[in-house]
Design an enzyme around this catalytic site. Structure first.
Site, PDB file in Angstrom:
ATOM      1  N   HIS A  34       0.876  -1.174   0.000  1.00 28.67           N
ATOM      2  CA  HIS A  34       0.000   0.000   0.000  1.00 28.67           C
ATOM      3  C   HIS A  34       0.913   1.223   0.000  1.00 28.67           C
ATOM      4  O   HIS A  34       2.149   1.082  -0.023  1.00 28.67           O
ATOM      5  CB  HIS A  34      -0.949  -0.037   1.206  1.00 28.67           C
ATOM      6  CG  HIS A  34      -0.254  -0.283   2.517  1.00 28.67           C
ATOM      7  ND1 HIS A  34       0.614   0.635   3.071  1.00 28.67           N
ATOM      8  CD2 HIS A  34      -0.267  -1.341   3.365  1.00 28.67           C
ATOM      9  CE1 HIS A  34       1.078   0.162   4.214  1.00 28.67           C
ATOM     10  NE2 HIS A  34       0.571  -1.041   4.411  1.00 28.67           N
ATOM     11  N   GLU A  35       0.302   2.401   0.049  1.00 29.04           N
ATOM     12  CA  GLU A  35       1.070   3.649  -0.026  1.00 29.04           C
ATOM     13  C   GLU A  35       2.176   3.733   1.032  1.00 29.04           C
ATOM     14  O   GLU A  35       3.196   4.367   0.824  1.00 29.04           O
ATOM     15  CB  GLU A  35       0.140   4.853   0.126  1.00 29.04           C
ATOM     16  CG  GLU A  35      -0.522   5.295  -1.160  1.00 29.04           C
ATOM     17  CD  GLU A  35       0.479   5.680  -2.249  1.00 29.04           C
ATOM     18  OE1 GLU A  35       1.523   6.277  -1.941  1.00 29.04           O
ATOM     19  OE2 GLU A  35       0.200   5.356  -3.421  1.00 29.04           O
ATOM     20  N   HIS A  37       4.093   1.272   2.219  1.00 28.24           N
ATOM     21  CA  HIS A  37       5.293   0.589   1.718  1.00 28.24           C
ATOM     22  C   HIS A  37       5.988   1.438   0.644  1.00 28.24           C
ATOM     23  O   HIS A  37       7.205   1.572   0.629  1.00 28.24           O
ATOM     24  CB  HIS A  37       4.925  -0.752   1.063  1.00 28.24           C
ATOM     25  CG  HIS A  37       4.337  -1.762   2.000  1.00 28.24           C
ATOM     26  ND1 HIS A  37       3.003  -2.103   1.979  1.00 28.24           N
ATOM     27  CD2 HIS A  37       4.907  -2.517   2.970  1.00 28.24           C
ATOM     28  CE1 HIS A  37       2.777  -3.020   2.891  1.00 28.24           C
ATOM     29  NE2 HIS A  37       3.900  -3.294   3.511  1.00 28.24           N
ATOM     30  N   SER A 186      -2.640  -0.447   6.231  1.00 26.30           N
ATOM     31  CA  SER A 186      -2.145  -1.751   6.657  1.00 26.30           C
ATOM     32  C   SER A 186      -2.584  -2.775   5.624  1.00 26.30           C
ATOM     33  O   SER A 186      -3.682  -2.668   5.065  1.00 26.30           O
ATOM     34  CB  SER A 186      -2.765  -2.117   8.009  1.00 26.30           C
ATOM     35  OG  SER A 186      -2.644  -3.513   8.242  1.00 26.30           O
TER      36      SER A 186
END
Ligand code: PAF
Length: 282
Positions: A34-35, A37, A186
């Site tokens: 997701h953003e 990471h 998450s």
């Protein structure tokens, strides 16, 4: 971008990069990006000139009955995202590559820092994390390693491991990424159904309540925790795991909110365990 699943092949490639004087930035992950990471990868790209991302759902950090088997995975999508960000190397080992038959060595950080917060409800979790991250650090030998502050306890434990074991690298904690309505990003958010997704907002809202109480001069930890808990309980699917205010340096509980503190919450929303936190200097 090169993708490796064998340790020796990756080591060889990175050794050539090192000989060329490259600074190696490492982002260890369990994938399903997701953003949050992607922001770690982007920061690694800004601060180093050779970015390595590992994608490995590490079985040793999941307890019995936890979600190792069902943990979301989408390697092809993840590889495409790494490519888009400009990652240089992706390491995607099999479990047998990391833990071959006969494997039996673990690295464990002892003491209160791993026994409180998530360590209390997930026994053995941090032993699995420190062991696998130690292995990954030995494989990649990074100069800088980037971790999300959403897992604040993980960052604190890994910083301690690096200090205690005199490891030759620096941990870079990176800010929590949130959805527009405040939910901390998450990989586990995909487990939430529509009602649970709404209920999940009580985590970030409880942290907002704490910061408002602090702004109004409240310093009694118990009183703040009680009000955070009352708010979380308004969500019908929420079951509190912990709501704690701890000293940011050693994660010990505090009575009076003062200095560098961490507000940390873990709540089960239906069958999904979510965490969130806020660091503050008062
Ligand atoms: O934060 C995670 O995704 C994992 O705990 C880590 C650091 C990749 C170790 O498996």
């Amino acid at each position: 971008m090169q993708v490796f699943n064998e340790i020796n092949a990756l080591k060889q490639a990175l050794s050539s990069e090192r000989k060329e004087g490259k600074k190696i930035g490492f982002v260890p992950t369990m994938g399903f990006f997701h953003e949050g990471h992607l922001s770690l990868m982007k920061q690694a790209k800004n601060e180093t000139n050779c970015v390595v991302v590992s994608i490995f759902v590490n079985p040793t950090q999941f307890g019995p009955g936890e979600d190792f088997e069902s943990y979301p995975r989408d390697l092809n999508r993840d590889l495409k995202l790494c490519e888009d960000v400009g990652v240089n190397y992706v390491f995607t080992p099999d479990v047998s590559e990391m833990y071959p038959t006969g494997y039996s060595t673990y690295v464990e950080c002892e003491g209160g820092i791993t026994k409180t917060l998530c360590g209390a409800s997930r026994p053995g979790h941090f032993k699995g994390v420190t062991s696998v991250v130690n292995k990954l650090f030995n494989i990649v030998e990074p100069d800088l390693a980037f971790f999300g502050q959403k897992d604040a306890q993980q960052v604190a434990v890994l910083e301690k491991m690096v200090r205690d074991l005199n490891m030759n690298l620096k941990i870079i904690p990176c800010p929590i990424k949130r959805e527009n309505d405040g939910l901390a990003m998450s990989s586990r958010n995909v487990y939430l159904n529509e009602d649970e997704r709404k209920d999940a907002l009580v985590l970030s809202q409880s942290l907002k309540i704490a910061s408002e109480l602090i702004a109004n001069g409240e310093t009694d930890a118990k009183s703040i925790i009680d009000q955070m808990k009352s708010h979380i309980m308004t969500a019908s699917s929420a079951v509190i795991d912990y709501v704690q205010i701890v000293d940011n340096s050693d994660l010990s509980d505090i009575d009076t909110v003062k200095g560098e503190v961490l507000f940390a919450v873990a709540v089960r929303i239906g069958r999904t365990r979510l965490i969130d936190n806020m660091r503050m200097t008062i």
